[in-house]
Design a protein around this motif. Structure first.
Motif, PDB file in Angstrom:
ATOM      1  N   ASN A  84       0.819  -1.222   0.000  1.00  0.00           N
ATOM      2  CA  ASN A  84       0.000   0.000   0.000  1.00  0.00           C
ATOM      3  C   ASN A  84       0.849   1.267   0.000  1.00  0.00           C
ATOM      4  OD1 ASN A  84       0.921  -0.313   2.639  1.00  0.00           O
ATOM      5  ND2 ASN A  84      -0.934   0.561   3.525  1.00  0.00           N
ATOM      6  N   THR A  85       2.105   1.169  -0.474  1.00  0.00           N
ATOM      7  CA  THR A  85       2.949   2.359  -0.574  1.00  0.00           C
ATOM      8  C   THR A  85       3.530   2.489  -1.978  1.00  0.00           C
ATOM      9  OG1 THR A  85       4.980   1.243   0.129  1.00  0.00           O
ATOM     10  CG2 THR A  85       3.617   2.255   1.866  1.00  0.00           C
ATOM     11  N   TYR A 108       4.950   7.342  -0.181  1.00  0.00           N
ATOM     12  CA  TYR A 108       3.581   7.779   0.066  1.00  0.00           C
ATOM     13  C   TYR A 108       2.694   6.557   0.280  1.00  0.00           C
ATOM     14  CZ  TYR A 108       4.493  12.555  -1.548  1.00  0.00           C
ATOM     15  OH  TYR A 108       4.963  13.837  -1.674  1.00  0.00           O
ATOM     16  N   ASN A 109       1.742   6.667   1.178  1.00  0.00           N
ATOM     17  CA  ASN A 109       0.681   5.666   1.288  1.00  0.00           C
ATOM     18  C   ASN A 109      -0.312   5.955   0.177  1.00  0.00           C
ATOM     19  OD1 ASN A 109       1.602   4.426   3.737  1.00  0.00           O
ATOM     20  ND2 ASN A 109       0.918   6.265   4.787  1.00  0.00           N
ATOM     21  N   TYR A 110      -0.972   4.912  -0.308  1.00  0.00           N
ATOM     22  CA  TYR A 110      -1.990   5.163  -1.316  1.00  0.00           C
ATOM     23  C   TYR A 110      -3.200   4.264  -1.113  1.00  0.00           C
ATOM     24  CZ  TYR A 110      -1.199   0.973  -4.164  1.00  0.00           C
ATOM     25  OH  TYR A 110      -1.118  -0.319  -4.610  1.00  0.00           O
ATOM     26  N   THR A 111      -4.341   4.787  -1.579  1.00  0.00           N
ATOM     27  CA  THR A 111      -5.578   4.015  -1.602  1.00  0.00           C
ATOM     28  C   THR A 111      -6.220   4.215  -2.966  1.00  0.00           C
ATOM     29  OG1 THR A 111      -6.879   5.837  -0.685  1.00  0.00           O
ATOM     30  CG2 THR A 111      -6.017   4.211   0.878  1.00  0.00           C
TER      31      THR A 111
END
Length: 136
Positions: A84-85, A108-111
């Protein structure tokens, strides 16, 4: 006995079908394409700045547009997705007269929610840097 076996088989099949769902929580392995949206930084002193932004991903490389007053500063280089990064590695040379956290660089974290990609990071206890992007 046959009826009990059928029931067990049915329940087992149902559990198997449910477990075949998306267990990755929408983690992408590729981001290929062009995105547009909003960049926002929320500094620890309660100041917030936002501007439109465009980000493109192609063949392991990215580019990000520059906003007014370098909110965001932009950037381009390579990226790598892990769970998730996303690790961005900017390849530019920058002047020292602004907040370098505004450069799309680092982890960065991402969704992902349908066509919306959200990137966010709290950098150096300075503020939260967030991109909310729609795939074009």
């Amino acid at each position: 006995m046959k009826s009990k076996f059928k029931s067990i088989l049915f329940v087992g099949s149902f559990i198997c079908i449910l477990s075949c769902g998306n267990s990755d929580d929408n983690f992408l392995t590729t981001l290929e394409g062009d995105y547009e949206g909003t960049f926002t930084v929320e500094y620890e002193n309660d100041q917030t700045f936002s501007n439109p932004v465009e980000v493109s991903f192609s063949g392991g490389e990215f580019s990000s547009s520059t906003g007014a007053n370098r909110f965001p500063a932009g950037g381009n280089g390579t990226y790598e997705v892990q769970n998730n990064t996303i690790q961005f590695t900017d390849k530019n040379i920058w002047t020292a007269d602004f907040d370098w956290n505004l450069i799309l660089n680092g982890t960065y974290n991402y969704t992902v929610n349908e066509n919306t990609l959200t990137l966010s990071v709290n950098k150096n206890n300075v503020g939260v840097y967030k991109y909310v992007l729609e795939k074009k």
